[in-house]
Write an enzyme that holds these catalytic residues in place. Sequence first.
Site, PDB file in Angstrom:
ATOM      1  N   ARG A   1      32.388  15.607  10.389  1.00  0.00           N
ATOM      2  CA  ARG A   1      31.574  15.243   9.227  1.00  0.00           C
ATOM      3  C   ARG A   1      31.991  13.878   8.686  1.00  0.00           C
ATOM      4  O   ARG A   1      33.036  13.345   9.059  1.00  0.00           O
ATOM      5  CB  ARG A   1      31.679  16.352   8.178  1.00  0.00           C
TER       6      ARG A   1
ATOM      7  N   GLY B  29       0.815  -1.218   0.000  1.00  0.00           N
ATOM      8  CA  GLY B  29       0.000   0.000   0.000  1.00  0.00           C
ATOM      9  C   GLY B  29       0.848   1.266   0.000  1.00  0.00           C
ATOM     10  O   GLY B  29       1.993   1.258   0.441  1.00  0.00           O
TER      11      GLY B  29
ATOM     12  N   ASN C 199      -8.781  -6.122  15.868  1.00  0.00           N
ATOM     13  CA  ASN C 199      -7.924  -6.993  15.074  1.00  0.00           C
ATOM     14  C   ASN C 199      -6.541  -6.350  14.925  1.00  0.00           C
ATOM     15  O   ASN C 199      -6.426  -5.206  14.512  1.00  0.00           O
ATOM     16  CB  ASN C 199      -8.581  -7.176  13.694  1.00  0.00           C
TER      17      ASN C 199
ATOM     18  N   ASN D 243      41.444  22.967   1.292  1.00  0.00           N
ATOM     19  CA  ASN D 243      41.487  21.749   0.462  1.00  0.00           C
ATOM     20  C   ASN D 243      40.801  21.926  -0.884  1.00  0.00           C
ATOM     21  O   ASN D 243      40.790  21.014  -1.698  1.00  0.00           O
ATOM     22  CB  ASN D 243      40.829  20.588   1.219  1.00  0.00           C
ATOM     23  N   TYR D 244      40.222  23.088  -1.121  1.00  0.00           N
ATOM     24  CA  TYR D 244      39.335  23.243  -2.285  1.00  0.00           C
ATOM     25  C   TYR D 244      39.724  24.498  -3.053  1.00  0.00           C
ATOM     26  O   TYR D 244      39.809  25.592  -2.473  1.00  0.00           O
ATOM     27  CB  TYR D 244      37.902  23.364  -1.739  1.00  0.00           C
TER      28      TYR D 244
ATOM     29  N   GLU E 161     -14.892  -4.308   9.758  1.00  0.00           N
ATOM     30  CA  GLU E 161     -14.123  -3.075   9.590  1.00  0.00           C
ATOM     31  C   GLU E 161     -14.935  -1.876  10.056  1.00  0.00           C
ATOM     32  O   GLU E 161     -16.172  -1.863   9.931  1.00  0.00           O
ATOM     33  CB  GLU E 161     -13.728  -2.901   8.117  1.00  0.00           C
TER      34      GLU E 161
ATOM     35  N   ARG F 276      -2.976   8.069   3.862  1.00  0.00           N
ATOM     36  CA  ARG F 276      -3.252   8.910   5.035  1.00  0.00           C
ATOM     37  C   ARG F 276      -1.991   9.528   5.643  1.00  0.00           C
ATOM     38  O   ARG F 276      -2.068  10.418   6.472  1.00  0.00           O
ATOM     39  CB  ARG F 276      -4.027   8.093   6.091  1.00  0.00           C
TER      40      ARG F 276
ATOM     41  N   TYR G 158       0.945  -7.411   8.922  1.00  0.00           N
ATOM     42  CA  TYR G 158       0.828  -6.174   8.157  1.00  0.00           C
ATOM     43  C   TYR G 158       2.112  -5.375   8.357  1.00  0.00           C
ATOM     44  O   TYR G 158       2.609  -5.266   9.468  1.00  0.00           O
ATOM     45  CB  TYR G 158      -0.391  -5.365   8.613  1.00  0.00           C
TER      46      TYR G 158
HETATM   47  C1  UD1 Z   1      -6.311  -3.465   8.704  1.00  0.00           C
HETATM   48  C2  UD1 Z   1      -7.386  -4.497   9.000  1.00  0.00           C
HETATM   49  C3  UD1 Z   1      -8.074  -4.144  10.323  1.00  0.00           C
HETATM   50  C4  UD1 Z   1      -7.046  -4.110  11.422  1.00  0.00           C
HETATM   51  C5  UD1 Z   1      -5.879  -3.173  11.090  1.00  0.00           C
HETATM   52  C6  UD1 Z   1      -4.763  -3.396  12.083  1.00  0.00           C
HETATM   53  C7  UD1 Z   1      -8.280  -5.386   6.892  1.00  0.00           C
HETATM   54  C8  UD1 Z   1      -9.371  -5.327   5.898  1.00  0.00           C
HETATM   55  N1  UD1 Z   1      -8.337  -4.529   7.906  1.00  0.00           N
HETATM   56  O1  UD1 Z   1      -6.917  -2.215   8.502  1.00  0.00           O
HETATM   57  O2  UD1 Z   1      -9.059  -5.110  10.626  1.00  0.00           O
HETATM   58  O3  UD1 Z   1      -7.644  -3.716  12.657  1.00  0.00           O
HETATM   59  O4  UD1 Z   1      -5.358  -3.450   9.777  1.00  0.00           O
HETATM   60  O5  UD1 Z   1      -3.722  -2.486  11.881  1.00  0.00           O
HETATM   61  O6  UD1 Z   1      -7.400  -6.205   6.753  1.00  0.00           O
HETATM   62  N2  UD1 Z   1      -1.849  -3.636   2.047  1.00  0.00           N
HETATM   63  C9  UD1 Z   1      -1.374  -4.179   0.868  1.00  0.00           C
HETATM   64  N3  UD1 Z   1      -2.202  -4.234  -0.206  1.00  0.00           N
HETATM   65  C10 UD1 Z   1      -3.480  -3.809  -0.157  1.00  0.00           C
HETATM   66  C11 UD1 Z   1      -3.969  -3.266   1.045  1.00  0.00           C
HETATM   67  C12 UD1 Z   1      -3.126  -3.193   2.134  1.00  0.00           C
HETATM   68  O7  UD1 Z   1      -0.217  -4.595   0.783  1.00  0.00           O
HETATM   69  O8  UD1 Z   1      -4.168  -3.927  -1.183  1.00  0.00           O
HETATM   70  C13 UD1 Z   1      -0.946  -3.553   3.203  1.00  0.00           C
HETATM   71  C14 UD1 Z   1      -0.639  -2.122   3.590  1.00  0.00           C
HETATM   72  O9  UD1 Z   1       0.552  -1.673   2.949  1.00  0.00           O
HETATM   73  C15 UD1 Z   1      -0.479  -2.223   5.105  1.00  0.00           C
HETATM   74  C16 UD1 Z   1      -1.325  -3.419   5.494  1.00  0.00           C
HETATM   75  O10 UD1 Z   1      -1.566  -4.139   4.306  1.00  0.00           O
HETATM   76  O11 UD1 Z   1       0.872  -2.446   5.469  1.00  0.00           O
HETATM   77  C17 UD1 Z   1      -2.646  -3.035   6.163  1.00  0.00           C
HETATM   78  O12 UD1 Z   1      -3.387  -2.199   5.294  1.00  0.00           O
HETATM   79  P1  UD1 Z   1      -4.136  -0.905   5.830  1.00  0.00           P
HETATM   80  O13 UD1 Z   1      -4.739  -0.221   4.684  1.00  0.00           O
HETATM   81  O14 UD1 Z   1      -3.264  -0.136   6.716  1.00  0.00           O
HETATM   82  O15 UD1 Z   1      -5.302  -1.579   6.709  1.00  0.00           O
HETATM   83  P2  UD1 Z   1      -6.155  -0.938   7.883  1.00  0.00           P
HETATM   84  O16 UD1 Z   1      -7.157  -0.035   7.295  1.00  0.00           O
HETATM   85  O17 UD1 Z   1      -5.252  -0.364   8.893  1.00  0.00           O
HETATM   86 CA    CA Z   2      -3.033  -0.058   9.026  1.00  0.00          CA
END
Ligand code: UD1
Ligand code: CA
Length: 456
Positions: A337, A12, A173, A390-391, A158, A16, A104
């Site tokens: 540096r 993702g 979750n 130096n420069y 959700e 946000r 995640y």
């Molecule tokens: C998600 C969960 C929610 C949970 C929360 C915990 C789902 C539908 N929702 O919501 O229940 O409480 O995490 O933090 O799973 N990502 C992808 N591909 C996509 C979508 C997301 O790789 O198509 C990855 C994002 O980069 C991110 C992770 O999955 O690292 C979670 O996605 P995010 O959009 O943050 O989910 P939340 O809305 O936080």
């Molecule tokens: Ca998230």
Amino acid sequence: MTDLLSIILAAGKGTRMKSDKIKVLHPVAGKPIIKHVLNTLDGLNSKIVNVVGHQKEKVQAELEDLDMWDLNYVVQSEQLGTGHAVKQAESYIAEHEGAVLVLYGDTPLLRKETIAEFVKEHQQNNSDLTVMTAFFDNPEGYGRIVKDQEGNLTAIVEEKDAAPETKKIKEVNSGVNCIDSELLQDFIANMDNNNAQQEYYLTDIIEFAVNKNKKINTYTVQDADEIIGINSRKQQAEAEQILRSRIIDQHLTNGVTIIDPETTFIDAEVEIEQDVTIYPFNYLEGKTKVAKNTVINQNCKLKNAIIGKNVEILSNTIIKESKVGDGTNVGPFAYLRPGSIVEDNCKIGDFVELKKTTVKSGAKVPHLCYAGDAEIGERTNIGAGTIFANYDGENKFQIKVGKDAFIGSDSILIAPLTIGDQAKTAAGSVVTKDVNSGDTVMGVPARIYKSQKQED
Ligand code: UD1
Ligand code: CA
């Protein structure tokens, strides 16, 4: 140890965050969020699949130093939801028997002990599906854990799909799941996107598993902070604070004196030995290492600095990508540096700037000096106000000053230049030509005042 397949979702963009950089690459305590997540797998001996999309090359580059692990990448080119993201790892899942751990990539506060215990519990219970949950006073934004009257998990709903009653549930979750490979394959072949966000939710696997009479458990983590997911800069700042205080606690436990934890900022990968003292308002960043008995006075910034033992760093000093040897004093107001090496028992004093400069053991640069692309020999003293020029406006050149030399105050050394061992420059000299060992030069431009050779 465990026969495990782990899938990390990191495709993702993280809209946000309002950033050009994708979310999982933002740092918390100086380390990209995704790296914190990966580090929780340390010691699990798992095959790992990272699901990447946006800025995938950058993610890969960040994880390069974990190359010794069984790290694999699959690409999700369109972000259609967490379920769809897992689907990209289909071929790995099909090859694997048993537990698949899904994480995640935006949850940097998880502890590796928690992950290990979670996986163990899933395997010992012979579960088909285990979901890590936590209780939040303010569960806003997280998927809610819906249970029946017997306390069995029946669904994850959700925020955007939740009825007002469901929104009141405080158990959420975490996004950490252990799923039996067969169940997961079955689910990704059958999932849909009938929800408010029209995404393929991984969380729909709960209802799917309930319908198939699978064995489902929840695992509640006691320290709810562990599961904080970063969606916004505000959450990033919150996570930063929590992680920093954890890091400080660890160093205090290890025998480091930190005068004011509130105003001391230490990155996750910094190493500090016992009996180091850190005064307030200090930043220790990147892969900085500080050896025993060293004192860091207030208001310094050390980034990827390697500091020896019994060093004193006086206030308002900045040290970047440089080394300081045992027993050396640096500062106040010194600026080292990148590429500088100050060996043992040296003195680098106030208002001294070094760049790509080696200062050999016992040498002193006590006040007001710039040295770039230089080498200063053992026990040599560089007088106040000396400039290593130096420069020439186009190119940079080297200057080498030998050992036991004495550079008079306010000398200007014009590169390229070599000044021999035991040579001297008188105060105010502008040195444009090499100086032989033992010679003394003075004036503008500097001329030989006393030659070792003539005396012989
Ligand atoms: C998600 C969960 C929610 C949970 C929360 C915990 C789902 C539908 N929702 O919501 O229940 O409480 O995490 O933090 O799973 N990502 C992808 N591909 C996509 C979508 C997301 O790789 O198509 C990855 C994002 O980069 C991110 C992770 O999955 O690292 C979670 O996605 P995010 O959009 O943050 O989910 P939340 O809305 O936080
Ligand atoms: Ca998230």
